[in-house]
Design a protein around this motif. Structure first.
Motif, short mmCIF file in Angstrom:
data_model
loop_
_atom_site.label_atom_id
_atom_site.label_comp_id
_atom_site.label_asym_id
_atom_site.label_seq_id
_atom_site.Cartn_x
_atom_site.Cartn_y
_atom_site.Cartn_z
N LEU A 1 0.80 -1.18 -0.08
CA LEU A 1 0.10 0.08 -0.05
C LEU A 1 0.87 1.40 -0.13
O LEU A 1 0.93 1.88 1.03
CB LEU A 1 -0.91 0.00 1.23
CG LEU A 1 -2.10 -1.10 1.32
CD1 LEU A 1 -2.79 -1.26 2.67
CD2 LEU A 1 -3.03 -0.93 0.17
N PRO A 2 1.63 1.60 -1.12
CA PRO A 2 2.34 2.64 -1.34
C PRO A 2 1.91 3.95 -1.35
O PRO A 2 2.57 5.15 -1.23
CB PRO A 2 3.40 2.27 -2.23
CG PRO A 2 2.49 1.47 -3.34
CD PRO A 2 1.54 0.81 -2.21
N THR A 3 0.72 4.01 -1.92
CA THR A 3 -0.10 5.25 -2.20
C THR A 3 -1.52 5.12 -1.99
O THR A 3 -2.06 4.22 -1.41
CB THR A 3 -0.01 5.44 -3.73
OG1 THR A 3 -0.59 4.62 -4.48
CG2 THR A 3 1.52 5.71 -4.04
N ALA A 4 -2.23 6.38 -1.99
CA ALA A 4 -3.52 6.21 -1.75
C ALA A 4 -4.21 5.86 -2.91
O ALA A 4 -3.76 5.46 -3.92
CB ALA A 4 -4.23 7.71 -1.59
N GLY A 5 -5.65 5.50 -2.87
CA GLY A 5 -6.40 4.78 -4.04
C GLY A 5 -6.09 3.65 -4.24
O GLY A 5 -6.35 2.87 -5.41
N MET A 6 -5.84 2.68 -3.10
CA MET A 6 -5.44 1.26 -3.34
C MET A 6 -6.34 0.46 -2.24
O MET A 6 -6.02 -0.63 -1.93
CB MET A 6 -4.02 0.91 -3.13
CG MET A 6 -3.04 1.68 -3.89
SD MET A 6 -1.27 1.32 -3.93
CE MET A 6 -1.20 -0.73 -4.59
N GLY A 7 -7.53 1.00 -1.91
CA GLY A 7 -8.35 0.40 -1.13
C GLY A 7 -7.84 0.57 0.59
O GLY A 7 -8.14 -0.32 1.23
N ASN A 8 -6.91 1.48 0.70
CA ASN A 8 -6.51 1.91 2.04
C ASN A 8 -7.60 1.97 3.04
O ASN A 8 -8.68 2.38 2.80
CB ASN A 8 -5.71 2.93 1.92
CG ASN A 8 -4.86 3.18 0.61
OD1 ASN A 8 -5.24 3.03 -0.41
ND2 ASN A 8 -3.48 3.38 0.88
N LEU A 9 -7.12 1.60 4.43
CA LEU A 9 -7.71 2.02 5.41
C LEU A 9 -7.68 3.65 5.69
O LEU A 9 -6.36 4.11 5.42
CB LEU A 9 -7.07 1.49 6.63
CG LEU A 9 -7.75 1.81 8.09
CD1 LEU A 9 -9.22 1.39 8.42
CD2 LEU A 9 -6.80 1.61 9.12
N VAL A 10 -8.87 4.43 5.75
CA VAL A 10 -8.62 5.83 6.07
C VAL A 10 -9.24 6.08 7.58
O VAL A 10 -10.20 5.33 7.71
CB VAL A 10 -9.58 6.37 4.95
CG1 VAL A 10 -9.40 8.03 5.23
CG2 VAL A 10 -9.47 6.03 3.67
N PHE A 11 -8.47 6.62 8.11
CA PHE A 11 -8.87 6.81 9.76
C PHE A 11 -8.39 8.32 10.38
O PHE A 11 -7.59 8.98 9.51
CB PHE A 11 -8.00 5.92 10.60
CG PHE A 11 -6.50 6.21 10.31
CD1 PHE A 11 -5.77 6.98 11.39
CD2 PHE A 11 -5.81 5.53 9.36
CE1 PHE A 11 -4.43 7.03 11.09
CE2 PHE A 11 -4.19 5.48 9.21
CZ PHE A 11 -3.79 6.52 10.16
N VAL B 1 -12.87 2.80 4.27
CA VAL B 1 -12.03 2.35 3.25
C VAL B 1 -12.01 3.08 1.86
O VAL B 1 -13.17 3.67 1.49
CB VAL B 1 -12.56 1.07 2.88
CG1 VAL B 1 -11.52 0.20 1.99
CG2 VAL B 1 -12.58 -0.01 4.11
N ASP B 2 -10.75 3.52 1.39
CA ASP B 2 -10.53 4.23 0.30
C ASP B 2 -11.18 3.35 -1.08
O ASP B 2 -11.15 2.14 -0.94
CB ASP B 2 -9.11 4.54 -0.17
CG ASP B 2 -8.82 5.66 -0.95
OD1 ASP B 2 -9.81 6.46 -1.41
OD2 ASP B 2 -7.47 6.11 -1.00
N VAL B 3 -11.26 3.95 -2.19
CA VAL B 3 -11.41 3.38 -3.33
C VAL B 3 -10.03 2.57 -3.84
O VAL B 3 -9.11 2.97 -3.41
CB VAL B 3 -11.90 4.08 -4.43
CG1 VAL B 3 -13.43 4.82 -4.13
CG2 VAL B 3 -10.92 5.43 -4.76
N ASN B 4 -10.28 1.73 -4.89
CA ASN B 4 -9.11 0.97 -5.34
C ASN B 4 -8.99 1.16 -6.70
O ASN B 4 -9.87 0.53 -7.53
CB ASN B 4 -9.23 -0.79 -4.94
CG ASN B 4 -7.87 -1.16 -5.37
OD1 ASN B 4 -6.97 -0.72 -5.89
ND2 ASN B 4 -7.74 -2.59 -5.10
N ASP B 5 -8.32 2.30 -6.96
CA ASP B 5 -7.75 2.60 -8.44
C ASP B 5 -6.69 2.07 -8.98
O ASP B 5 -6.39 2.02 -10.09
CB ASP B 5 -7.95 4.16 -8.60
CG ASP B 5 -9.25 4.76 -8.20
OD1 ASP B 5 -10.36 4.23 -8.71
OD2 ASP B 5 -9.13 6.04 -7.79
N SER B 6 -6.07 1.02 -8.19
CA SER B 6 -4.86 0.49 -8.73
C SER B 6 -5.50 -0.87 -9.41
O SER B 6 -6.42 -1.45 -9.61
CB SER B 6 -4.08 0.20 -7.51
OG SER B 6 -4.78 -1.08 -6.93
#
Length: 289
Positions: free
Chosen positions: A136-146, A189-194
């Motif tokens: 998970l090196p960048t945003a937009g990868m289904g990251n946890l957002v907190f 949870v972030d979107v997964n644009d990757s």
């Protein structure tokens, strides 16, 4: 006289003064490289082979998940908080496919009409340990957002939406990272644009008298084949009251880490058996409450 304790394995290391202060302040603690690349590869394979999206009670499905019940990378931390009453409340994994738009909006973990924070503000009634298995090196990868520190907030105007919050952060970690999350922390949870499927595992712990959320009762025959520590952590008691008063064979869960470790209060006379005594957790002993 007391029966000698069957506990021979000391609890793995847990919180330091510094890491507890950060966890209590932020509601989240990030530990990079908690799992080796080989273990990460095995767990990724287990998730892919299992195939389902978001299955529950995964520790009973694959030996590689079973080994996480008391994994030394995280179990010492949750033992510090819950001590002799420690229980695994929930286990699951998530697969966030590329292009995922429908995902969890802002929420906190736990009951909604009467959240856990009503009953205790000093300590969490559940802690979620998560292992992150893909980069998970960048945003937009289904990251946890907190939102750091939001485990102390009862309300969030953005609740049940994906509206951005000015204090939000996205989890950026390497495969094998461990996070510990306070049950009341606001997150989504972030979107997964990757082009990568995000995979992670959640294990949630609390005191044995808090109800489980992935099973009514672990299969007793399966639990009986586990190691002593894993069997206790599953609390597959057919007598419900044993979740409140654990049987003598299950106390203490761990042997003392050292001479100064948590144990029963010294003023008990010898005729009081160990399982009827009040034990001090490491959090209590270090006056972190």
């Amino acid at each position: 006289m007391q029966t000698p304790s069957p506990a021979t394995v000391p609890a793995p290391p847990g919180f330091t003064d510094e890491s507890w202060a950060a966890f209590a302040r932020d509601g989240i603690l990030v530990i990079e490289d908690a799992l080796s690349p080989a273990v990460v590869a095995d767990l990724n394979d287990a998730v892919v082979r299992h195939g389902e999206d978001n299955p529950l009670h995964i520790v009973a499905d694959d030996e590689r998940f079973t080994e996480l019940i008391d994994h030394p990378a995280h179990i010492g931390f949750v033992y510090d908080v819950y001590g002799e009453m420690l229980k695994l409340l929930r286990s699951e994994y998530f697969r966030r496919e590329p292009g995922t738009i429908v995902r969890n909006s802002w929420h906190f973990d736990g009951p909604r009409p009467l959240p856990f924070s009503v009953f205790t503000g000093a300590l969490p009634l559940r802690i979620k340990a998560a292992y992150w298995l893909t980069p998970l090196p960048t945003a937009g990868m289904g990251n946890l957002v907190f939102i750091r520190g939001s485990h102390r907030w009862d309300f969030l105007p953005e609740y049940q939406t994906h509206e951005p919050h000015p204090q939000e952060e996205r989890l950026i970690v390497r495969p094998g990272a461990l996070t510990l999350m306070w049950s009341g922390l606001w997150h989504r949870v972030d979107v997964n644009d990757s082009d990568t499927t995000r995979q992670n595992i959640f294990l949630e712990y609390g005191p044995s008298w808090v109800v489980t959320s992935d099973r009514q009762l672990a299969e007793p025959a399966w639990a009986a084949e586990l190691s002593r520590e894993r069997r206790i952590l599953m609390r597959a008691y057919e007598e419900a009251n044993e979740c409140i008063k654990p049987p003598a064979r299950d106390v203490p869960l761990y042997a003392p880490r050292d001479a100064g470790s948590a144990g029963s209060h010294p003023h008990y006379p010898d005729h009081v058996p160990l399982h009827l005594r009040k034990f001090s957790t490491p959090v209590e002993q270090r006056k972190w409450v």
